[in-house]
Scaffold this motif. Sequence first.
Motif, PDB file in Angstrom:
ATOM      1  N   LEU A 104       0.837  -1.194   0.000  1.00  0.00           N
ATOM      2  CA  LEU A 104       0.000   0.000   0.000  1.00  0.00           C
ATOM      3  C   LEU A 104       0.876   1.250   0.000  1.00  0.00           C
ATOM      4  CD1 LEU A 104      -2.568  -1.160   2.698  1.00  0.00           C
ATOM      5  CD2 LEU A 104      -2.954  -1.071   0.221  1.00  0.00           C
ATOM      6  N   GLY A 105       0.468   2.244  -0.758  1.00  0.00           N
ATOM      7  CA  GLY A 105       1.190   3.511  -0.776  1.00  0.00           C
ATOM      8  C   GLY A 105       0.785   4.388   0.387  1.00  0.00           C
ATOM      9  N   ASN A 147      -0.213   3.659 -10.565  1.00  0.00           N
ATOM     10  CA  ASN A 147      -0.249   3.488 -12.018  1.00  0.00           C
ATOM     11  C   ASN A 147       0.978   2.771 -12.574  1.00  0.00           C
ATOM     12  OD1 ASN A 147      -2.813   4.513 -12.872  1.00  0.00           O
ATOM     13  ND2 ASN A 147      -2.109   6.581 -12.346  1.00  0.00           N
ATOM     14  N   ASP A 148       2.110   2.824 -11.841  1.00  0.00           N
ATOM     15  CA  ASP A 148       3.279   2.063 -12.308  1.00  0.00           C
ATOM     16  C   ASP A 148       3.347   0.676 -11.664  1.00  0.00           C
ATOM     17  OD1 ASP A 148       4.521   2.276  -9.764  1.00  0.00           O
ATOM     18  OD2 ASP A 148       5.743   3.991 -10.363  1.00  0.00           O
ATOM     19  N   GLY A 149       2.393   0.395 -10.765  1.00  0.00           N
ATOM     20  CA  GLY A 149       2.304  -0.928 -10.180  1.00  0.00           C
ATOM     21  C   GLY A 149       3.184  -1.165  -8.963  1.00  0.00           C
ATOM     22  N   SER A 150       3.907  -0.152  -8.517  1.00  0.00           N
ATOM     23  CA  SER A 150       4.756  -0.350  -7.334  1.00  0.00           C
ATOM     24  C   SER A 150       3.935  -0.425  -6.049  1.00  0.00           C
ATOM     25  CB  SER A 150       5.808   0.751  -7.235  1.00  0.00           C
ATOM     26  OG  SER A 150       5.212   2.036  -7.192  1.00  0.00           O
ATOM     27  N   THR A 151       2.704   0.082  -6.089  1.00  0.00           N
ATOM     28  CA  THR A 151       1.752  -0.125  -4.993  1.00  0.00           C
ATOM     29  C   THR A 151       0.408  -0.538  -5.582  1.00  0.00           C
ATOM     30  OG1 THR A 151       0.960   2.171  -4.931  1.00  0.00           O
ATOM     31  CG2 THR A 151       2.879   1.634  -3.556  1.00  0.00           C
ATOM     32  N   SER A 152      -0.405  -1.183  -4.737  1.00  0.00           N
ATOM     33  CA  SER A 152      -1.725  -1.618  -5.187  1.00  0.00           C
ATOM     34  C   SER A 152      -2.760  -0.509  -5.054  1.00  0.00           C
ATOM     35  CB  SER A 152      -2.178  -2.824  -4.362  1.00  0.00           C
ATOM     36  OG  SER A 152      -2.243  -2.474  -2.979  1.00  0.00           O
ATOM     37  N   ALA A 153      -2.650   0.267  -3.976  1.00  0.00           N
ATOM     38  CA  ALA A 153      -3.652   1.294  -3.678  1.00  0.00           C
ATOM     39  C   ALA A 153      -3.080   2.252  -2.646  1.00  0.00           C
ATOM     40  CB  ALA A 153      -4.940   0.660  -3.156  1.00  0.00           C
ATOM     41  N   PHE A 154      -3.763   3.371  -2.460  1.00  0.00           N
ATOM     42  CA  PHE A 154      -3.454   4.283  -1.358  1.00  0.00           C
ATOM     43  C   PHE A 154      -4.753   4.906  -0.881  1.00  0.00           C
ATOM     44  CE2 PHE A 154      -3.342   7.083  -5.062  1.00  0.00           C
ATOM     45  CZ  PHE A 154      -3.882   8.274  -4.618  1.00  0.00           C
ATOM     46  N   MET A 155      -4.698   5.580   0.252  1.00  0.00           N
ATOM     47  CA  MET A 155      -5.886   6.208   0.835  1.00  0.00           C
ATOM     48  C   MET A 155      -5.646   7.708   0.965  1.00  0.00           C
ATOM     49  SD  MET A 155      -6.642   3.271   3.722  1.00  0.00           S
ATOM     50  CE  MET A 155      -8.297   3.849   4.139  1.00  0.00           C
ATOM     51  N   TRP A 156      -6.653   8.480   0.575  1.00  0.00           N
ATOM     52  CA  TRP A 156      -6.577   9.946   0.674  1.00  0.00           C
ATOM     53  C   TRP A 156      -7.995  10.474   0.786  1.00  0.00           C
ATOM     54  CZ3 TRP A 156      -1.654  11.474   1.184  1.00  0.00           C
ATOM     55  CH2 TRP A 156      -1.357  12.835   1.168  1.00  0.00           C
ATOM     56  N   GLU A 157      -8.142  11.675   1.277  1.00  0.00           N
ATOM     57  CA  GLU A 157      -9.479  12.237   1.475  1.00  0.00           C
ATOM     58  C   GLU A 157     -10.253  12.283   0.148  1.00  0.00           C
ATOM     59  OE1 GLU A 157     -12.780  14.883   1.841  1.00  0.00           O
ATOM     60  OE2 GLU A 157     -11.006  15.474   0.705  1.00  0.00           O
ATOM     61  N   TRP A 158     -11.519  11.892   0.215  1.00  0.00           N
ATOM     62  CA  TRP A 158     -12.345  11.641  -0.967  1.00  0.00           C
ATOM     63  C   TRP A 158     -12.385  12.831  -1.928  1.00  0.00           C
ATOM     64  CZ3 TRP A 158     -15.263   7.228  -2.346  1.00  0.00           C
ATOM     65  CH2 TRP A 158     -16.140   7.393  -3.413  1.00  0.00           C
ATOM     66  N   PHE A 159     -12.804  13.994  -1.435  1.00  0.00           N
ATOM     67  CA  PHE A 159     -13.019  15.132  -2.329  1.00  0.00           C
ATOM     68  C   PHE A 159     -11.698  15.724  -2.816  1.00  0.00           C
ATOM     69  CE2 PHE A 159     -17.186  14.984  -0.232  1.00  0.00           C
ATOM     70  CZ  PHE A 159     -18.001  15.031  -1.344  1.00  0.00           C
ATOM     71  N   THR A 160     -10.632  15.606  -2.011  1.00  0.00           N
ATOM     72  CA  THR A 160      -9.332  16.090  -2.455  1.00  0.00           C
ATOM     73  C   THR A 160      -8.847  15.297  -3.659  1.00  0.00           C
ATOM     74  OG1 THR A 160      -8.785  16.646  -0.162  1.00  0.00           O
ATOM     75  CG2 THR A 160      -6.964  16.563  -1.727  1.00  0.00           C
ATOM     76  N   THR A 161      -9.125  13.994  -3.675  1.00  0.00           N
ATOM     77  CA  THR A 161      -8.627  13.119  -4.736  1.00  0.00           C
ATOM     78  C   THR A 161      -9.591  13.016  -5.909  1.00  0.00           C
ATOM     79  OG1 THR A 161      -7.993  11.779  -2.803  1.00  0.00           O
ATOM     80  CG2 THR A 161      -7.312  10.971  -4.948  1.00  0.00           C
ATOM     81  N   LYS A 162     -10.839  13.416  -5.713  1.00  0.00           N
ATOM     82  CA  LYS A 162     -11.858  13.228  -6.743  1.00  0.00           C
ATOM     83  C   LYS A 162     -11.497  13.860  -8.094  1.00  0.00           C
ATOM     84  CE  LYS A 162     -16.884  13.439  -7.371  1.00  0.00           C
ATOM     85  NZ  LYS A 162     -16.932  14.268  -8.604  1.00  0.00           N
ATOM     86  N   PRO A 163     -10.841  15.027  -8.155  1.00  0.00           N
ATOM     87  CA  PRO A 163     -10.489  15.573  -9.477  1.00  0.00           C
ATOM     88  C   PRO A 163      -9.622  14.620 -10.307  1.00  0.00           C
ATOM     89  CG  PRO A 163     -10.317  17.286  -7.820  1.00  0.00           C
ATOM     90  CD  PRO A 163     -10.567  16.001  -7.072  1.00  0.00           C
ATOM     91  N   TRP A 164      -8.717  13.871  -9.665  1.00  0.00           N
ATOM     92  CA  TRP A 164      -7.886  12.909 -10.403  1.00  0.00           C
ATOM     93  C   TRP A 164      -8.715  11.706 -10.858  1.00  0.00           C
ATOM     94  CZ3 TRP A 164      -5.495  15.561  -6.273  1.00  0.00           C
ATOM     95  CH2 TRP A 164      -4.385  16.331  -6.644  1.00  0.00           C
ATOM     96  N   ALA A 165      -9.692  11.321 -10.039  1.00  0.00           N
ATOM     97  CA  ALA A 165     -10.591  10.234 -10.455  1.00  0.00           C
ATOM     98  C   ALA A 165     -11.477  10.695 -11.611  1.00  0.00           C
ATOM     99  CB  ALA A 165     -11.437   9.770  -9.276  1.00  0.00           C
ATOM    100  N   ASP A 166     -11.987  11.916 -11.519  1.00  0.00           N
ATOM    101  CA  ASP A 166     -12.827  12.459 -12.590  1.00  0.00           C
ATOM    102  C   ASP A 166     -12.051  12.568 -13.904  1.00  0.00           C
ATOM    103  OD1 ASP A 166     -14.924  12.664 -10.826  1.00  0.00           O
ATOM    104  OD2 ASP A 166     -14.688  14.822 -10.473  1.00  0.00           O
TER     105      ASP A 166
END
Length: 292
Positions: A104-105, A147-166
């Motif tokens: 995990l990152g 995205n490079d596969g060195s970690t499976s996932a990470f956790m960050w505040e939902w709305f702060t990260t949402k622009p990258w998900a969008d």
Amino acid sequence: MPLRVGYVREHFSSPLLQFAEADGGKTFTLVECPSGTGQLIQRLTNDEIDVAIALTDPLISGIAKGSDAYKLVGTYVTTPLNWAVITGKDSKFQQISELEGTTLGISRLGSGSQTMAYVMALQQGWSTDNLDFRVNNDIRGLIDSVNDGSTSAFMWEWFTTKPWADAGEVRFIGSVPTPWPSWMIAAHPTRASPDALRAFLDELTKYVRAFDSQERRAHEDVEFIKVKFGYPEEDVKAWLNTVGYTHDCSVISSETISETLSVLEKAGFIKSPEGGFDVKQFVNPKIATLTP
């Protein structure tokens, strides 16, 4: 000398930013810490800031693990923080349960991204003895790592990260809200005068109360966050519906401290000393009022 106040430049900081604009550097200066609470704690330790507005769990776990670089002096946000669980745009992971045993990152050791990974593991029924982490410093490093596969996932505040998900850079595969109120205020126990700290908290309380009012939430808060952070109006309104602020920044709930310690201990992130923790040891009584 003005107080050096460390903060993370996120929408949660809006009342603090409004206070800073009005103060103009007369009584305090802001020190941005983009890597989050782990960086805030490090800067408190290194005499780079006097005060930190930071996440509850890393602050409490840091003291529990023996840090004497700070004590809790106040409360900021009283509602939980919703942590998104985030993976790469093309990764194989589709749900949280698939992350067991993977790397995990996290931003930094002792950060909220790490403590919440333990909480996620506790909720999932995983062993917390051998969780594997990779430090990626900041949100850009975390996104690159999934995205490079060195970690499976990470956790960050939902709305702060949402622009990258969008934008399609990452995907959300779940969320884990904190089981505690999310933001508190800490300060070095000797570097700043009690009078200066109390004055800062008293004035911050005025801005927090104003920001938290129904009148301001209807329009002014929305416009401030849109301009300051560039978030879409629907995201700002959705976030405002989930967040609540203290109405007295210098009051700390002993229940918040004890419940946070209990969850972190169950998750295996901290270990209780013989006889248990003394909640009073976490708070600077010269500054804050401890309530049940």
